[in-house]
Design an enzyme around this catalytic site. Structure first.
Site, PDB file in Angstrom:
ATOM      1  N   SER A 276      88.865  72.966  28.557  1.00  0.00           N
ATOM      2  CA  SER A 276      88.735  73.728  29.813  1.00  0.00           C
ATOM      3  C   SER A 276      90.091  73.895  30.511  1.00  0.00           C
ATOM      4  O   SER A 276      90.422  75.001  30.966  1.00  0.00           O
ATOM      5  CB  SER A 276      87.715  73.070  30.750  1.00  0.00           C
ATOM      6  OG  SER A 276      88.006  71.714  30.948  1.00  0.00           O
ATOM      7  N   HIS A 306      82.679  69.362  24.300  1.00  0.00           N
ATOM      8  CA  HIS A 306      83.450  69.149  25.536  1.00  0.00           C
ATOM      9  C   HIS A 306      82.452  68.800  26.651  1.00  0.00           C
ATOM     10  O   HIS A 306      81.720  67.824  26.534  1.00  0.00           O
ATOM     11  CB  HIS A 306      84.272  70.424  25.799  1.00  0.00           C
ATOM     12  CG  HIS A 306      85.284  70.319  26.908  1.00  0.00           C
ATOM     13  ND1 HIS A 306      85.850  69.142  27.307  1.00  0.00           N
ATOM     14  CD2 HIS A 306      85.854  71.281  27.692  1.00  0.00           C
ATOM     15  CE1 HIS A 306      86.713  69.367  28.291  1.00  0.00           C
ATOM     16  NE2 HIS A 306      86.725  70.661  28.553  1.00  0.00           N
ATOM     17  N   HIS A 351      86.846  60.360  21.261  1.00  0.00           N
ATOM     18  CA  HIS A 351      87.695  61.212  22.095  1.00  0.00           C
ATOM     19  C   HIS A 351      88.890  61.693  21.268  1.00  0.00           C
ATOM     20  O   HIS A 351      89.348  60.982  20.380  1.00  0.00           O
ATOM     21  CB  HIS A 351      88.201  60.449  23.330  1.00  0.00           C
ATOM     22  CG  HIS A 351      88.703  61.357  24.407  1.00  0.00           C
ATOM     23  ND1 HIS A 351      89.995  61.799  24.466  1.00  0.00           N
ATOM     24  CD2 HIS A 351      88.050  61.947  25.444  1.00  0.00           C
ATOM     25  CE1 HIS A 351      90.133  62.608  25.504  1.00  0.00           C
ATOM     26  NE2 HIS A 351      88.969  62.721  26.115  1.00  0.00           N
ATOM     27  N   ARG A 360      86.962  56.460  33.163  1.00  0.00           N
ATOM     28  CA  ARG A 360      85.948  57.218  33.917  1.00  0.00           C
ATOM     29  C   ARG A 360      84.551  56.680  33.591  1.00  0.00           C
ATOM     30  O   ARG A 360      83.636  56.738  34.402  1.00  0.00           O
ATOM     31  CB  ARG A 360      86.048  58.715  33.569  1.00  0.00           C
ATOM     32  CG  ARG A 360      87.402  59.333  33.915  1.00  0.00           C
ATOM     33  CD  ARG A 360      87.512  60.749  33.399  1.00  0.00           C
ATOM     34  NE  ARG A 360      87.382  60.814  31.942  1.00  0.00           N
ATOM     35  CZ  ARG A 360      87.323  61.940  31.235  1.00  0.00           C
ATOM     36  NH1 ARG A 360      87.385  63.106  31.850  1.00  0.00           N
ATOM     37  NH2 ARG A 360      87.208  61.914  29.909  1.00  0.00           N
ATOM     38  N   ASP A 406      81.219  61.064  29.421  1.00  0.00           N
ATOM     39  CA  ASP A 406      79.885  61.661  29.357  1.00  0.00           C
ATOM     40  C   ASP A 406      78.798  60.656  28.984  1.00  0.00           C
ATOM     41  O   ASP A 406      77.611  60.940  29.156  1.00  0.00           O
ATOM     42  CB  ASP A 406      79.882  62.814  28.351  1.00  0.00           C
ATOM     43  CG  ASP A 406      80.823  63.921  28.787  1.00  0.00           C
ATOM     44  OD1 ASP A 406      80.870  64.185  29.998  1.00  0.00           O
ATOM     45  OD2 ASP A 406      81.506  64.503  27.931  1.00  0.00           O
TER      46      ASP A 406
HETATM   47  C1  LIG Z   1      85.157  64.104  21.323  1.00  0.00           C
HETATM   48  C2  LIG Z   1      85.273  64.468  19.857  1.00  0.00           C
HETATM   49  C3  LIG Z   1      84.952  65.957  19.688  1.00  0.00           C
HETATM   50  C4  LIG Z   1      86.725  64.230  19.413  1.00  0.00           C
HETATM   51  O1  LIG Z   1      86.851  64.749  18.127  1.00  0.00           O
HETATM   52  P1  LIG Z   1      88.117  64.435  17.217  1.00  0.00           P
HETATM   53  O2  LIG Z   1      89.355  64.502  18.008  1.00  0.00           O
HETATM   54  O3  LIG Z   1      88.021  65.312  16.031  1.00  0.00           O
HETATM   55  O4  LIG Z   1      87.865  62.926  16.855  1.00  0.00           O
HETATM   56  P2  LIG Z   1      88.229  62.161  15.526  1.00  0.00           P
HETATM   57  O5  LIG Z   1      89.597  62.535  15.047  1.00  0.00           O
HETATM   58  O6  LIG Z   1      87.943  60.721  15.765  1.00  0.00           O
HETATM   59  O7  LIG Z   1      87.181  62.768  14.485  1.00  0.00           O
HETATM   60  C5  LIG Z   1      87.282  62.501  13.118  1.00  0.00           C
HETATM   61  C6  LIG Z   1      85.913  62.618  12.513  1.00  0.00           C
HETATM   62  O8  LIG Z   1      85.048  61.640  13.130  1.00  0.00           O
HETATM   63  C7  LIG Z   1      83.899  62.276  13.652  1.00  0.00           C
HETATM   64  N1  LIG Z   1      83.502  61.677  14.914  1.00  0.00           N
HETATM   65  C8  LIG Z   1      84.256  61.518  16.037  1.00  0.00           C
HETATM   66  N2  LIG Z   1      83.500  61.033  17.025  1.00  0.00           N
HETATM   67  C9  LIG Z   1      82.257  60.886  16.541  1.00  0.00           C
HETATM   68  C10 LIG Z   1      81.033  60.473  17.104  1.00  0.00           C
HETATM   69  N3  LIG Z   1      80.910  60.129  18.378  1.00  0.00           N
HETATM   70  N4  LIG Z   1      79.937  60.438  16.302  1.00  0.00           N
HETATM   71  C11 LIG Z   1      80.034  60.789  14.995  1.00  0.00           C
HETATM   72  N5  LIG Z   1      81.155  61.239  14.417  1.00  0.00           N
HETATM   73  C12 LIG Z   1      82.255  61.284  15.193  1.00  0.00           C
HETATM   74  C13 LIG Z   1      84.337  63.712  13.887  1.00  0.00           C
HETATM   75  O9  LIG Z   1      83.216  64.589  13.968  1.00  0.00           O
HETATM   76  C14 LIG Z   1      85.232  63.969  12.709  1.00  0.00           C
HETATM   77  O10 LIG Z   1      84.400  64.202  11.585  1.00  0.00           O
HETATM   78  P3  LIG Z   1      84.726  65.370  10.529  1.00  0.00           P
HETATM   79  O11 LIG Z   1      86.105  65.069  10.025  1.00  0.00           O
HETATM   80  O12 LIG Z   1      83.663  65.223   9.506  1.00  0.00           O
HETATM   81  O13 LIG Z   1      84.649  66.652  11.284  1.00  0.00           O
HETATM   82  C15 LIG Z   1      84.334  63.607  18.983  1.00  0.00           C
HETATM   83  O14 LIG Z   1      84.640  62.257  19.178  1.00  0.00           O
HETATM   84  C16 LIG Z   1      82.880  63.872  19.280  1.00  0.00           C
HETATM   85  O15 LIG Z   1      82.302  64.819  18.724  1.00  0.00           O
HETATM   86  N6  LIG Z   1      82.234  63.022  20.156  1.00  0.00           N
HETATM   87  C17 LIG Z   1      80.873  63.250  20.553  1.00  0.00           C
HETATM   88  C18 LIG Z   1      80.803  64.375  21.573  1.00  0.00           C
HETATM   89  C19 LIG Z   1      81.356  63.936  22.905  1.00  0.00           C
HETATM   90  O16 LIG Z   1      81.046  62.883  23.409  1.00  0.00           O
HETATM   91  N7  LIG Z   1      82.168  64.803  23.508  1.00  0.00           N
HETATM   92  C20 LIG Z   1      82.723  64.553  24.830  1.00  0.00           C
HETATM   93  C21 LIG Z   1      84.157  64.273  24.761  1.00  0.00           C
HETATM   94  S1  LIG Z   1      84.813  63.798  26.341  1.00  0.00           S
END
Ligand SMILES: CC(C)(COP(=O)(O)OP(=O)(O)OC[C@H]1O[C@@H](n2cnc3c(N)ncnc32)[C@H](O)[C@@H]1OP(=O)(O)O)[C@@H](O)C(=O)NCCC(=O)NCCS
Length: 481
Positions: A276, A306, A351, A360, A406
């Site tokens: 955002s 997000h 994250h 937070r 979240d």
């Molecule tokens: C926030 C988020 C998008 C960050 O993604 P990122 O920077 O790619 O994180 P990573 O580098 O740790 O991800 C590597 C892998 O682990 C997975 N992973 C990361 N967090 C995960 C979670 N909470 N549950 C399952 N798998 C997860 C990713 O999907 C990615 O898988 P892929 O390579 O098969 O696509 C991710 O942690 C997520 O999807 N979390 C859940 C949604 C969420 O809470 N979002 C709010 C963020 S403030």
């Protein structure tokens, strides 16, 4: 460079940031204690900051500050230092600092409402804009400004009232903000050929207007969707922004109002690279007005990876309760998480930058421990805190197994009766306005240029790699280029 040397440099950067954070702004901001007018203070601060940055750039413009690897380019630009975003900075272990202040410091130092225990978001906005902790009078001035600017044009109300009930609240918010640009002072000033040096003044006016109007827009959306379209009522000019917001939504519980103050403070800003903030920065760089830039940011916040994650978390916990009851064992929770992982991510955990529990999250947990320690849903959130990191920590690809912001917010809102999960991201959006619009004022004041990074195709990247190989450069030499 060795790992030890890199660590020492990082330690040095961190300690420099802690001790000298925004020293340029703070040391010169002597006038801010004498006036309550935020624009007047900006008028003094901006030339000083422009000068400081110009001198810094002139002296160090050729200094290399990072490397770009192929992995980073394919990996969503993680860790590439490519943006200047002044209002906050995220440390992967410590979490966010707003103009150098941690969340705990903000809770302790920002002014509070009479009888309230949490910081007023008005004060946080002041801090983001000026880099200074405001006085009570300065915060009252912001409240007054926002109360005076809160009226919504009739065409926006009519549009909101005519949306289909199935339209997601975030789509409604984004559309309403987009059409608010009919009244954009920035857009008008631009078409009137106002000089560039004055852009910030109009960005400021639009930002103040927009922040003032957002709670009313959000409350109309809420009441249209969940309270039979009942009227939101009038703004009480003697009450703060969050109190008025809670009241327009239909909540009068004192603790809920304080929760909203905390919520609107902590969701405001998370440095510039998140979807955002980056979106609003990018769109604003085209000199789209603050309404259009913020609406674009809201479309990004509406994504499930997000901001929408806060809605996803509560939906997920609600399904957990439906499946295994309100008092599950740790073992049952573990099984539920493992089942989730077969098809999707575990919402609220992980994250892109953070590598520890999000502060937070922690401050919301502290709020829950104080106000709703015996709530069953809160107890489940606590169990998840205990169980999930161990499971995610065993999955090699996941870089951060810890909870993010979240993971907690929905359970708090639900406790006070706000059970409409689709609406949660709208609250996040109202808060996010404080951060991205504070930055937008500065972006225009500092004359930031159009954002235009270079993209490559896979074929062109392959050609770059092949050319590097031919000239004998090894991988690390290549990345320094
Ligand atoms: C926030 C988020 C998008 C960050 O993604 P990122 O920077 O790619 O994180 P990573 O580098 O740790 O991800 C590597 C892998 O682990 C997975 N992973 C990361 N967090 C995960 C979670 N909470 N549950 C399952 N798998 C997860 C990713 O999907 C990615 O898988 P892929 O390579 O098969 O696509 C991710 O942690 C997520 O999807 N979390 C859940 C949604 C969420 O809470 N979002 C709010 C963020 S403030």
């Amino acid at each position: 460079m060795t790992v030890t040397a890199t660590r020492s440099i990082l330690r040095l950067i961190n300690s420099t940031l802690r001790t000298n954070h925004f020293v340029g702004l703070q040391s010169k901001c002597y006038a801010s204690t004498q006036t309550t007018d935020l624009k007047e203070i900006l008028r003094e601060l901006i030339p000083k900051e422009q000068k400081r940055i110009a001198a810094f750039k002139a002296e160090h413009k050729d200094t290399v500050i990072g490397q770009v690897t192929l992995d980073m380019v394919y990996g969503g630009m993680r860790d590439i230092k490519g943006l200047v975003y002044e209002t906050s900075l995220l440390d992967s272990n410590e979490g966010i600092r707003f103009r150098g202040k941690t969340i705990q410091e903000c809770q302790a130092q920002l002014p509070k409402a009479k009888g309230g225990e949490e910081p007023l978001p008005e004060g946080l906005f002041w801090l983001l804009v000026t880099s200074q902790i405001p006085t009570q009078e300065q915060v009252d001035w912001v409240t007054q400004e926002w109360n005076n600017r809160a009226d919504i044009p009739q065409h926006v109300v009519t549009m909101l009232n005519n949306f289909p009930a199935q339209l997601h609240p975030m789509s409604q918010l984004s559309a309403a903000v987009t059409v608010l640009n009919l009244g954009s002072k920035f857009a008008k000033a631009y078409s009137d050929n106002v000089p560039k040096s004055k852009y910030w003044e109009y960005a400021y006016e639009d930002s103040m207007d927009l922040i003032a109007k957002l709670p009313t827009i959000a409350a109309i959306i809420y009441r249209n969707l969940y309270r039979d379209g009942t009227a939101v009522g009038a703004i009480d000019s003697k009450k703060d922004w969050s109190w008025n917001f809670a009241t327009m939504l239909g909540y009068d519980n004192k603790s809920f109002v304080d929760l909203l103050r905390l919520y609107l403070t902590i969701h405001s800003d998370h440095e510039g690279g998140n979807v955002s903030a980056h979106t609003s920065h990018l769109v604003g760089s085209a000199l789209s007005d603050p309404y259009l830039s913020f609406a674009a940011a809201m479309n990004g916040l509406a994504g499930p990876l997000h901001g929408l994650a806060n809605q996803e978390v509560l939906i997920w916990i609600t399904k957990l309760v439906e499946k295994i009851g309100e008092t599950p064992t740790d073992e049952q929770i573990k099984q539920y998480v493992l089942d989730t992982l077969k098809t999707s991510v575990v919402p609220g955990f992980g994250h892109a930058v953070l590598r520890k529990t999000d502060p937070r999250y922690t401050c919301q947990r502290d709020f829950a421990l104080k106000h709703l320690p015996n709530d069953n849903m809160f107890k489940i959130v606590s169990q998840l805190f205990k169980v999930v990191p161990a499971i995610l920590g065993d999955i090699a690809k996941i870089k951060n197994p810890w909870p993010n912001v979240d993971a907690h917010s929905g359970v708090l809102l639900r406790y006070y009766g706000m059970k409409e999960m689709n609406f949660y991201t709208v609250l996040f959006g109202v808060s996010r306005a404080l951060g991205v619009l504070a930055q937008m004022i500065w972006s225009r004041a500092l004359g930031f240029p159009l954002e235009r990074p270079k993209s490559e195709t896979t074929d062109s990247l392959m050609a770059i790699v092949a050319a590097k190989k031919k000239t004998g450069a090894n991988v690390s030499d290549r990345t320094k280029a």
